[in-house]
Scaffold this motif. Structure first.
Motif, PDB file in Angstrom:
ATOM      1  N   UNK A 300      -9.196  11.477   0.126  1.00 24.42           N
ATOM      2  CA  UNK A 300      -9.631  10.217   0.411  1.00 24.42           C
ATOM      3  C   UNK A 300      -8.920   9.772   1.771  1.00 24.42           C
ATOM      4  N   UNK A 301      -9.521   8.533   2.211  1.00 21.50           N
ATOM      5  CA  UNK A 301      -9.052   8.430   3.561  1.00 21.50           C
ATOM      6  C   UNK A 301      -7.791   7.619   3.508  1.00 21.50           C
ATOM      7  N   UNK A 302      -7.026   7.572   4.424  1.00 15.22           N
ATOM      8  CA  UNK A 302      -5.744   6.962   4.515  1.00 15.22           C
ATOM      9  C   UNK A 302      -5.700   5.720   4.475  1.00 15.22           C
ATOM     10  N   UNK A 303      -4.963   4.880   4.157  1.00 18.57           N
ATOM     11  CA  UNK A 303      -4.914   3.463   3.875  1.00 18.57           C
ATOM     12  C   UNK A 303      -4.335   2.639   5.117  1.00 18.57           C
ATOM     13  N   UNK A 304      -4.900   1.745   5.387  1.00 17.41           N
ATOM     14  CA  UNK A 304      -4.449   1.073   6.754  1.00 17.41           C
ATOM     15  C   UNK A 304      -3.162   0.196   6.527  1.00 17.41           C
ATOM     16  N   UNK A 305      -2.299   0.549   7.692  1.00 16.39           N
ATOM     17  CA  UNK A 305      -0.867  -0.114   7.772  1.00 16.39           C
ATOM     18  C   UNK A 305      -0.912  -1.057   8.843  1.00 16.39           C
ATOM     19  N   UNK A 306      -0.084  -2.228   8.564  1.00 18.66           N
ATOM     20  CA  UNK A 306       0.004  -3.171   9.454  1.00 18.66           C
ATOM     21  C   UNK A 306       1.079  -2.923  10.740  1.00 18.66           C
ATOM     22  N   UNK A 307       0.647  -2.934  11.885  1.00 15.57           N
ATOM     23  CA  UNK A 307       2.011  -2.858  12.575  1.00 15.57           C
ATOM     24  C   UNK A 307       3.011  -3.847  12.754  1.00 15.57           C
ATOM     25  N   UNK A 308       4.229  -4.004  12.873  1.00  9.63           N
ATOM     26  CA  UNK A 308       5.230  -4.999  12.814  1.00  9.63           C
ATOM     27  C   UNK A 308       4.569  -6.133  14.085  1.00  9.63           C
TER      28      UNK A 308
END
Length: 314
Positions: A300-308
């Motif tokens: 599955x695609x990686x989940x997006x992570x929000x940069x600080x």
């Protein structure tokens, strides 16, 4: 008091005191290390299997006496270096004893509690690998320096970002058992850190503190030095858990494992597509040749992570 009574009291006191004096042992975990030690005339063993059997017999005898024993790895190369630094003859039993004490003090170690040695050795090797990864990553971070533009400490900034990234990643993955591997191209071999997360009380995941520290340190080294690398997660969910993402009855097929991935890019983790995850997971790391996909696994695609908010490009 009779002579026999005094002897009995001394023997009892000796056994009591012996239980209060801990012991250390260092084991040659694999055949290659065992063979390296056979070049010493005073090394008394001929085969690795027999050596391990003798070691386990000794450990069990100490445990039966109530003696707390610390088990570490005996590294022939480190032993040779230690003897050279301490001006010791490596072909002497007392030199091996002194190195064993040093290895138990500074190296990876586990407490022996009566387990079969074949069960304990993989845990000891794993702990040694974890300590080696932490030492290497910490040394790389120590040399990261400061940002030329803003003067920020790159190691501190990178570790804070790595911690935030891991928190987001675990939150995004949700419930289940997660096996995460962080790989950083920082010399040969690459830096590797493994983290296992399992369902705990409430919505919290259970993490081993030592694994978490090493994982964040390795990830921080990659972020600070902008080296190639990434994270792969493998999530297993319990089909009998009604809190899982899709509760199945006992008569249905179990849920498949899900593999996702992220790459290090611009000092942050960027999600891979499902195709990129499949390619990365199904390619032999040494030869570069494709390998068959594992049955029962979804890519599955990686989940997006929000940069600080304060994560600027160093």
């Amino acid at each position: 008091m009779t002579s026999a009574s005094r002897h009995t009291n001394r023997s009892t006191a000796h056994r009591t005191l012996r239980r209060e004096v801990p012991s250390t042992a260092a084991v040659l975990a694999d055949e290659q290390d065992f063979t390296a030690m056979r070049r010493y005339r005073t090394f008394p063993f001929d085969d690795h299997a027999g050596y391990l059997q003798q070691m386990e017999t000794l450990l069990r005898a100490l445990a039966a006496q109530g003696v707390l024993t610390t088990l570490s790895l005996f590294d022939p190369a480190a032993f040779e270096q230690y003897c050279a630094e301490q001006d010791l003859d490596p072909d002497r039993p007392d030199s091996r004893s002194r190195y064993t004490a040093e290895a138990a003090r500074t190296g990876a170690r586990v407490m022996y509690e009566g387990e079969p040695l074949k069960q304990l050795l993989p845990l000891l090797v794993e702990e040694a690998d974890r300590q080696s990864a932490w030492n290497h990553a910490a040394a790389l971070l120590a040399r990261a320096g400061s940002c030329d533009d803003c003067g920020a400490d790159l190691a501190h900034s990178a570790f804070a970002r790595a911690t935030r990234a891991l928190q987001q990643l675990l939150t995004s993955l949700g419930g289940g058992t997660h096996h995460l591997v962080c790989s950083i191209a920082a010399g040969e071999p690459s830096l590797l850190a493994v983290l296992r997360a399992t369902d705990g009380a409430g919505d919290r995941l259970r993490l081993a503190e030592s694994e978490t520290l090493v994982f964040c340190t390795v990830l921080a080294a990659g972020l600070a030095l902008r080296t190639p690398g990434g994270i792969v997660s493998r999530t297993t969910t319990d089909p009998t858990d009604p809190a899982g993402p899709a509760h199945h009855s006992a008569t249905t097929e179990p849920l498949r494992d899900t593999v996702r991935g992220w790459s290090l890019r611009d000092s942050w983790l960027r999600p891979l597509t499902a195709a990129e995850v499949f390619t990365a997971y199904c390619t032999d790391a040494d030869s570069g040749e494709p390998i068959p996909p594992e049955p029962g696994v979804d890519y599955a695609p990686g989940l997006p992570l929000e940069p600080p908010p304060d994560a600027h490009d160093h």
